[in-house]
Write a protein that holds these residues in place. Sequence first.
Motif, short mmCIF file in Angstrom:
data_model
loop_
_atom_site.label_atom_id
_atom_site.label_comp_id
_atom_site.label_asym_id
_atom_site.label_seq_id
_atom_site.Cartn_x
_atom_site.Cartn_y
_atom_site.Cartn_z
N ALA A 1 -32.46 -6.87 37.89
CA ALA A 1 -32.74 -6.34 36.55
C ALA A 1 -33.67 -7.28 35.79
CB ALA A 1 -31.44 -6.14 35.77
N LEU A 2 -33.42 -8.57 35.95
CA LEU A 2 -34.26 -9.57 35.29
C LEU A 2 -35.70 -9.50 35.83
CD1 LEU A 2 -33.26 -11.78 33.25
CD2 LEU A 2 -33.60 -13.41 35.12
N CYS A 3 -35.81 -9.49 37.16
CA CYS A 3 -37.14 -9.45 37.79
C CYS A 3 -37.87 -8.15 37.45
CB CYS A 3 -37.03 -9.58 39.30
SG CYS A 3 -36.43 -11.17 39.84
N GLU A 4 -37.13 -7.06 37.41
CA GLU A 4 -37.76 -5.77 37.13
C GLU A 4 -38.35 -5.75 35.73
OE1 GLU A 4 -38.08 -1.31 36.87
OE2 GLU A 4 -37.19 -2.73 35.47
N GLY A 5 -37.54 -6.21 34.76
CA GLY A 5 -38.03 -6.26 33.38
C GLY A 5 -39.22 -7.20 33.24
N ALA A 6 -39.11 -8.37 33.87
CA ALA A 6 -40.18 -9.37 33.76
C ALA A 6 -41.46 -8.85 34.42
CB ALA A 6 -39.74 -10.67 34.41
N SER A 7 -41.34 -8.25 35.62
CA SER A 7 -42.56 -7.81 36.30
C SER A 7 -43.23 -6.66 35.54
CB SER A 7 -42.26 -7.41 37.75
OG SER A 7 -41.27 -6.41 37.79
N ASN A 8 -42.41 -5.86 34.87
CA ASN A 8 -42.98 -4.79 34.05
C ASN A 8 -43.81 -5.38 32.90
OD1 ASN A 8 -43.38 -2.13 33.03
ND2 ASN A 8 -41.79 -2.54 31.51
N GLU A 9 -43.25 -6.42 32.24
CA GLU A 9 -43.99 -7.06 31.14
C GLU A 9 -45.28 -7.68 31.65
OE1 GLU A 9 -43.36 -6.81 27.92
OE2 GLU A 9 -41.72 -5.50 28.54
N VAL A 10 -45.20 -8.39 32.78
CA VAL A 10 -46.38 -9.05 33.33
C VAL A 10 -47.45 -8.00 33.68
CG1 VAL A 10 -47.26 -10.40 35.27
CG2 VAL A 10 -45.09 -11.02 34.20
N MET A 11 -47.00 -6.89 34.26
CA MET A 11 -47.96 -5.85 34.63
C MET A 11 -48.66 -5.29 33.39
SD MET A 11 -47.42 -2.11 36.34
CE MET A 11 -46.91 -1.50 34.75
N ARG A 12 -47.88 -4.99 32.35
CA ARG A 12 -48.47 -4.44 31.12
C ARG A 12 -49.48 -5.42 30.52
NH1 ARG A 12 -46.00 -0.66 27.69
NH2 ARG A 12 -44.30 0.40 28.75
N LYS A 13 -49.12 -6.72 30.50
CA LYS A 13 -50.01 -7.75 29.95
C LYS A 13 -51.30 -7.80 30.74
CE LYS A 13 -48.60 -10.45 26.54
NZ LYS A 13 -47.12 -10.52 26.47
N ALA A 14 -51.15 -7.82 32.07
CA ALA A 14 -52.33 -7.95 32.92
C ALA A 14 -53.24 -6.74 32.80
CB ALA A 14 -51.89 -8.15 34.38
N LEU A 15 -52.66 -5.58 32.55
CA LEU A 15 -53.48 -4.37 32.41
C LEU A 15 -54.28 -4.36 31.11
CD1 LEU A 15 -51.26 -1.43 33.72
CD2 LEU A 15 -53.50 -2.10 34.58
N GLY A 16 -53.76 -5.02 30.08
CA GLY A 16 -54.48 -5.07 28.80
C GLY A 16 -54.73 -3.68 28.24
N ASP A 17 -55.99 -3.42 27.92
CA ASP A 17 -56.37 -2.11 27.35
C ASP A 17 -56.03 -0.97 28.31
OD1 ASP A 17 -57.35 -3.17 25.09
OD2 ASP A 17 -59.47 -3.10 25.69
N GLN A 18 -56.03 -1.28 29.59
CA GLN A 18 -55.83 -0.22 30.56
C GLN A 18 -54.37 0.17 30.73
OE1 GLN A 18 -58.55 -0.45 34.01
NE2 GLN A 18 -59.48 -2.14 32.91
N ALA A 19 -53.48 -0.46 29.95
CA ALA A 19 -52.07 -0.05 29.97
C ALA A 19 -51.83 1.17 29.09
CB ALA A 19 -51.19 -1.20 29.51
N GLN A 20 -52.89 1.65 28.46
CA GLN A 20 -52.77 2.77 27.50
C GLN A 20 -51.93 3.95 28.00
OE1 GLN A 20 -53.50 2.71 24.38
NE2 GLN A 20 -52.94 4.84 24.02
N PRO A 21 -52.12 4.42 29.24
CA PRO A 21 -51.30 5.58 29.67
C PRO A 21 -49.80 5.33 29.62
CG PRO A 21 -53.16 5.27 31.16
CD PRO A 21 -53.14 4.08 30.24
N TYR A 22 -49.37 4.05 29.68
CA TYR A 22 -47.94 3.76 29.58
C TYR A 22 -47.43 3.92 28.15
CZ TYR A 22 -47.49 1.96 34.32
OH TYR A 22 -47.45 1.84 35.69
N LYS A 23 -48.35 4.00 27.20
CA LYS A 23 -47.95 4.01 25.78
C LYS A 23 -47.89 5.40 25.19
CE LYS A 23 -49.88 -0.59 25.18
NZ LYS A 23 -51.15 -1.27 24.98
N THR A 24 -48.17 6.42 26.01
CA THR A 24 -48.15 7.78 25.47
C THR A 24 -47.32 8.71 26.36
OG1 THR A 24 -50.19 8.23 26.67
CG2 THR A 24 -50.43 7.66 24.35
#
Lengths: 321, 299
Positions: A195-218
């Motif tokens: 659970a810890l790794c899943e949450g952390a890797s999700n955050e890291v992925m969103r950060k690394a995507l930057g502007d391109q994380a937009q589809p996750y926000k809608t």
Amino acid sequence: MTEVRSYHGQPVLKEPIWTWEIPCYFFSGGLAGASAGLAYLVELRGNKVLGRRAWAISMAGVIASPALLISDLGRPARFLNMLRMFKPTSPMSVGSWILTASGATTSLSAINAWTGLFPTSAKVAKPAAALLGLPLSSYTAALVANTAIPVWHESHRTLPFMFASGAALSAAAAAVATTPPDHAAQARRLALIAALCEGASNEVMRKALGDQAQPYKTGLASHLGDLSRGCAVTGTALLARRGSRSRAAAALAGGLLLAAALGRRWSVFKAGVQGASSPEHVIAPQRQRVDRGEARGAARRQANVSTPEHELASPATSPSA
Amino acid sequence: MKLETHSWPSSYGEEAKPRMGFFTDTSVCIGCKACEVACKEWNQIPMSIQGFTGRSYDNTIDLGANTWRHVAFVEQKLPIDARENGGNLVQTAERAQALDAGLQTYQEGPDGFRWLMASDVCKHCTDAACLEVCPTGALFRTEFGTVVVQEDVCNGCGYCVPACPFGVLDQREEDGRVWKCTLCYDRLKDDKEPACAQACPTNSIQFGELDELRERAEHRLGQLQGAGQEKAQLYLADDDDGISGAGAFFLLLDDPEVYGLPPDPHDTVHDIGAIWGAAAAAAAALGAALAVAVFGGRK
């Protein structure tokens, strides 16, 4: 995001044609793979009660997975064409072989764990199933990353970690939900780590995507992501506080964590669909790369041959054409 | 070798034919859609959705399983028109000179308004992601260097659909398989040109050997640039873009995205090493996490 020009707002890419079976398979494949690894290791340490359940869960996963995949095919009767060749450039091809091998070894292992049949073959099948389970849990991330959709492709370094930790989370959750708490300490530990790794890797992925994380926000991708996080946090807290004492609490926590893992895969799937259908999401990063001089782009305004200015006839407008 | 792909010509040996392709010169497209009709007729493609989009003259919408040629229509005010937009006298004079010499783009009217029209098609990429991700081998490279789906092998897995950086491939719903332009593979084998190229009345769609088409395109770009068409550009005509060049390339009069084309398309498979590397590392990390959970405390 900078304003981009597009053709009447029309998408550049085609949306994946995959239907509900595919996010379900991302879940069931991960569940099967990580469960096989868990089952093998807990048996090594002599925990037969947990081992038998994890093998059964893994077997359920490897039976459901091909059924889901075949049902999604446009021509289900041609499913065997998946094994026509082995192509390292196609994670779907590699994955078909992994799933086939996993299916055979895991089924044999589970039958052995419950009935004691095939003891000799099981000695080979069990470690093989456990080993194959590891790539079975992460290759589906490689599969979606190996597409033209930016929100998938640009996360190709982080997404496999999210899928692998999600697989571990689902395997641990299914194990704690079905095993008496006295025998499930190892699965509970795995659930907390995952659970810890899943949450952390999700955050890291969103950060690394930057502007391109937009589809996750809608849209649905965003709602499913929120739902998954909520289930993960509640499930983890419940498991940590009551999971070792109450069978009912363990079952409920397991259910919540399974929902969290499924929700996350579905959110990733939906983000890709939403990304493909947005011309801005596809064009903006490409236009920026070209304008900033980071990429050459596919268009060029300088002719590679010099044309004398008086020579003005074109193939289409010259009298001979 | 220039224009070489992973499997062409190497896997054909003696039977390899010259790499064939399309040069679509959009500056002389008149938007007649003869290419769309000829393609549908020859390849016996089912009817597409009918309706009125309100997007200029485009009611075809996009490329897909049932549309292998698609004519795009864009309506624009000319940005360098001297009369209204502050263009200078030199530009106006250059334009007049070009028109006098018979060099024109059909799209430009006398009122500073222009239509951009372009017939889009499968690009038959040098590095074709669709072909590389196809798990069944249904997509293959022909002896002409083109990319074709074998309809008797495709099982409709759909992987090529989001892999294509141009959104060309799609599934035919009632049929289950994916379909796209074959560059008229059947006609090529009989030494005939593709139906769209033969039907094109202005030679906007030119068919031929790819290296020869590229030379012709350079010549045409030089003419248009020389005549003041500053935004004229060749698209996918080089080996050093993200798909290592295309078998079907274009001369455009504005940026690619205006026509619905990606400005910097990439073959996703160029990153397959990093993709597999991350997947392998994640699998190893999963193994480690399992070991820690199982052996790192009480049973």
